[in-house]
Motif scaffolding. Structure first.
Motif, PDB file in Angstrom:
ATOM      1  N   GLU A 167       0.840  -1.190   0.000  1.00  0.00           N
ATOM      2  CA  GLU A 167       0.000   0.000   0.000  1.00  0.00           C
ATOM      3  C   GLU A 167       0.879   1.245   0.000  1.00  0.00           C
ATOM      4  OE1 GLU A 167      -2.293   0.188   3.572  1.00  0.00           O
ATOM      5  OE2 GLU A 167      -0.621  -0.353   4.864  1.00  0.00           O
ATOM      6  N   LYS A 168       0.251   2.378  -0.210  1.00  0.00           N
ATOM      7  CA  LYS A 168       0.970   3.647  -0.239  1.00  0.00           C
ATOM      8  C   LYS A 168       1.614   3.940   1.112  1.00  0.00           C
ATOM      9  CE  LYS A 168      -0.012   8.631  -0.392  1.00  0.00           C
ATOM     10  NZ  LYS A 168      -1.038   9.668  -0.665  1.00  0.00           N
ATOM     11  N   ASP A 169       2.894   4.358   1.062  1.00  0.00           N
ATOM     12  CA  ASP A 169       3.575   4.840   2.255  1.00  0.00           C
ATOM     13  C   ASP A 169       3.801   6.339   2.171  1.00  0.00           C
ATOM     14  OD1 ASP A 169       4.762   4.549   4.756  1.00  0.00           O
ATOM     15  OD2 ASP A 169       6.769   4.349   3.909  1.00  0.00           O
ATOM     16  N   ASN A 170       4.171   6.819   0.980  1.00  0.00           N
ATOM     17  CA  ASN A 170       4.428   8.253   0.787  1.00  0.00           C
ATOM     18  C   ASN A 170       4.375   8.574  -0.694  1.00  0.00           C
ATOM     19  OD1 ASN A 170       5.436  10.979   1.614  1.00  0.00           O
ATOM     20  ND2 ASN A 170       7.190  10.362   0.367  1.00  0.00           N
ATOM     21  N   ASP A 171       3.821   9.733  -1.033  1.00  0.00           N
ATOM     22  CA  ASP A 171       3.819  10.215  -2.411  1.00  0.00           C
ATOM     23  C   ASP A 171       4.671  11.474  -2.520  1.00  0.00           C
ATOM     24  OD1 ASP A 171       2.286   8.211  -3.442  1.00  0.00           O
ATOM     25  OD2 ASP A 171       0.684   9.503  -4.200  1.00  0.00           O
ATOM     26  N   TYR A 172       5.396  11.562  -3.624  1.00  0.00           N
ATOM     27  CA  TYR A 172       6.169  12.754  -3.948  1.00  0.00           C
ATOM     28  C   TYR A 172       5.558  13.429  -5.172  1.00  0.00           C
ATOM     29  CZ  TYR A 172      10.004  10.367  -1.392  1.00  0.00           C
ATOM     30  OH  TYR A 172      10.783   9.717  -0.471  1.00  0.00           O
ATOM     31  N   VAL A 173       5.759  14.732  -5.273  1.00  0.00           N
ATOM     32  CA  VAL A 173       5.398  15.465  -6.484  1.00  0.00           C
ATOM     33  C   VAL A 173       6.639  16.199  -6.991  1.00  0.00           C
ATOM     34  CG1 VAL A 173       2.949  15.750  -5.941  1.00  0.00           C
ATOM     35  CG2 VAL A 173       4.607  17.433  -5.102  1.00  0.00           C
ATOM     36  N   GLU A 174       6.638  16.496  -8.288  1.00  0.00           N
ATOM     37  CA  GLU A 174       7.717  17.263  -8.906  1.00  0.00           C
ATOM     38  C   GLU A 174       7.101  18.343  -9.785  1.00  0.00           C
ATOM     39  OE1 GLU A 174      10.869  14.671 -10.665  1.00  0.00           O
ATOM     40  OE2 GLU A 174       9.685  13.081  -9.726  1.00  0.00           O
ATOM     41  N   TYR A 175       7.821  19.450  -9.908  1.00  0.00           N
ATOM     42  CA  TYR A 175       7.301  20.592 -10.650  1.00  0.00           C
ATOM     43  C   TYR A 175       8.246  21.009 -11.770  1.00  0.00           C
ATOM     44  CZ  TYR A 175       3.650  21.379  -7.172  1.00  0.00           C
ATOM     45  OH  TYR A 175       2.550  21.240  -6.361  1.00  0.00           O
ATOM     46  N   LYS A 176       7.653  21.505 -12.833  1.00  0.00           N
ATOM     47  CA  LYS A 176       8.373  22.174 -13.909  1.00  0.00           C
ATOM     48  C   LYS A 176       8.165  23.674 -13.694  1.00  0.00           C
ATOM     49  CE  LYS A 176       8.171  20.418 -18.041  1.00  0.00           C
ATOM     50  NZ  LYS A 176       7.693  20.013 -19.404  1.00  0.00           N
ATOM     51  N   LEU A 177       9.259  24.392 -13.482  1.00  0.00           N
ATOM     52  CA  LEU A 177       9.209  25.830 -13.215  1.00  0.00           C
ATOM     53  C   LEU A 177       9.760  26.576 -14.414  1.00  0.00           C
ATOM     54  CD1 LEU A 177      10.717  25.772  -9.602  1.00  0.00           C
ATOM     55  CD2 LEU A 177       8.315  25.540 -10.260  1.00  0.00           C
ATOM     56  N   TYR A 178       8.957  27.452 -14.995  1.00  0.00           N
ATOM     57  CA  TYR A 178       9.374  28.154 -16.205  1.00  0.00           C
ATOM     58  C   TYR A 178      10.169  29.405 -15.838  1.00  0.00           C
ATOM     59  CZ  TYR A 178       6.293  24.974 -18.639  1.00  0.00           C
ATOM     60  OH  TYR A 178       5.711  23.828 -19.135  1.00  0.00           O
ATOM     61  N   VAL A 179      11.319  29.556 -16.476  1.00  0.00           N
ATOM     62  CA  VAL A 179      12.191  30.692 -16.224  1.00  0.00           C
ATOM     63  C   VAL A 179      11.577  31.936 -16.864  1.00  0.00           C
ATOM     64  CG1 VAL A 179      14.501  31.664 -16.573  1.00  0.00           C
ATOM     65  CG2 VAL A 179      14.219  29.194 -16.191  1.00  0.00           C
ATOM     66  N   PRO A 180      11.391  33.023 -16.110  1.00  0.00           N
ATOM     67  CA  PRO A 180      10.856  34.260 -16.710  1.00  0.00           C
ATOM     68  C   PRO A 180      11.728  34.708 -17.879  1.00  0.00           C
ATOM     69  CG  PRO A 180      10.946  34.433 -14.314  1.00  0.00           C
ATOM     70  CD  PRO A 180      11.678  33.176 -14.673  1.00  0.00           C
TER      71      PRO A 180
END
Length: 384
Positions: A167-180
């Motif tokens: 079963e799930k123990d931990n979830d991670y997320v990741e982001y794409k950050l756009y450079v101004p």
């Protein structure tokens, strides 16, 4: 009775087979971020990796019809287990063909190893420490992987759903950050300038000699990482030998203008209280290294990415601010310092490292940049 045969890795030839299976399984995949063969040998060798001061483990290969079809590492991090009072065996470096029987046999090998060592649960995918890739990709299979996070096929989590007791123990997320395209977002600019003035915080321009020389900035950076990540899922404090190892292995490749440190000039020694480590994405370059080797031609592609920044993507490897400085807006200084560097090199977006899905404080700092949550990963657990 299972038709899968599990063989334990017992020598250098077996370790070579274990490492090279990933390159074969992902050959031609446009999203995979293969590690350098030499780095994998170092990490997995018990006489080389400093993590074996407090870890132990074994590696297993799966064969079906006398054909190699999978691999997995069984790891016990005694330091983590003691810190969190969690007697757990980890599974990591897991790769396999699309076959539930193979996955079940691999996990059984790790479970049995854990039981023999007195462990009460199995968790993973995790490495020896937080410096190794963590979690199994569950969303974002059409996104480019990174050295720090890795990549896996879409069928991996589907097979995990078929494994009894997991079963799930931990979830991670990741982001794409756009450079101004130009300038710094007004929020970061205003907060950073106010913070520097009010709290006497500064981001000095570092020279490479300061990282390895008497000033020991490499050590100071990793000290901040230890203090910042100490209470996060999966983390165990780096030993002095590990810090020495990481400084020598990785810091020589960093561009100094992409390594940001924040100092508190109210302290006698200008204490480092925050760090931001980033590098040009090496994924496309590593895909051109035959089976993870720099020679004969792979070195050129890696050099082009590192030295000439021939990539659109920057990987945000580590961002950490000591807890007592976060409310003062110290994180804004990192963007204030680094965004102009990214603009100078023509980077279009940055890839964040994994963040726990519940870590809203980290995710809130992306609000002033155009961003996209484009990947998700999961760690699983099972009682033994």
């Amino acid at each position: 009775m299972s038709s899968v045969e599990i063989r334990k890795v017992t020598d250098k030839k077996g370790l070579k087979t274990f490492i090279e299976f990933h390159y074969e399984l992902y050959k031609g995949n446009q999203y995979d971020a293969p590690n350098l063969y030499s780095d994998e040998v170092h990490t997995l060798s018990k006489d080389k990796n400093a993590a074996f001061e407090f870890c132990e483990g074994e590696y297993f290969l799966a064969y079906k019809d006398n054909r190699l079809v999978g691999r997995v590492a069984a790891i016990i991090n005694h330091r983590y287990n003691k810190q969190w009072e969690r007697p757990a065996v980890r599974f990591g470096w897991i790769d396999l063909i699309d076959d539930a029987e193979v996955l079940r046999a691999l996990l059984n090998a790790v479970e049995n190893y854990g039981r023999e060592k007195g462990m009460k649960e199995i968790i993973g995918p995790l490495g020896f420490t937080d410096m190794d890739p963590e979690g199994m990709l569950t969303y974002g299979f059409d996104q480019l992987g990174t050295m720090a996070t890795g990549y896996n096929y879409e069928y991996y989590p589907k097979l995990m759903e078929q494994m009894e007791g997991y079963e799930k123990d931990n979830d991670y997320v990741e982001y794409k950050l756009y450079v101004p395209k130009e300038g710094i977002p007004e929020k970061f600019k205003r907060v950073a300038e106010m913070t520097m003035k009010r709290y006497n915080l500064h981001c000095p321009d570092l020279k490479r000699s300061q990282v390895f020389g008497p000033e020991q900035y490499g050590q100071k950076v990793l000290d901040v990482v230890n203090k910042t990540f100490g209470q996060l899922y999966g983390y165990s404090q780096m030993t002095q030998r590990q810090k020495d190892e990481y400084v020598q292995m990785y810091f020589k490749f960093f561009s100094m203008d992409m390594l940001c440190v924040i100092e508190d000039w109210n302290t006698p020694d200008h204490d480092v209280i925050g760090v931001g480590i980033s590098i040009p994405s090496l994924t496309k370059a590593l895909q051109k290294c035959h089976k993870g080797r720099l020679f004969p031609f792979g070195w050129w592609h890696v050099l082009r990415a590192l030295k000439f920044h021939k990539t659109d993507v920057v990987d945000l490897l580590l961002i950490g601010i000591l807890p007592e400085y976060r409310a003062k807006g110290a994180n804004a200084l990192l963007f204030y310092k680094l965004i102009p560097v990214y603009q100078k090199y023509g980077f279009k977006w940055g890839e964040t490292h994994v963040e726990m899905e519940t870590n809203s404080k980290v995710q809130n700092q992306w609000a002033y940049l155009e961003n996209e949550q484009h990947k998700r990963r999961r760690c699983y657990k099972k009682n033994l």
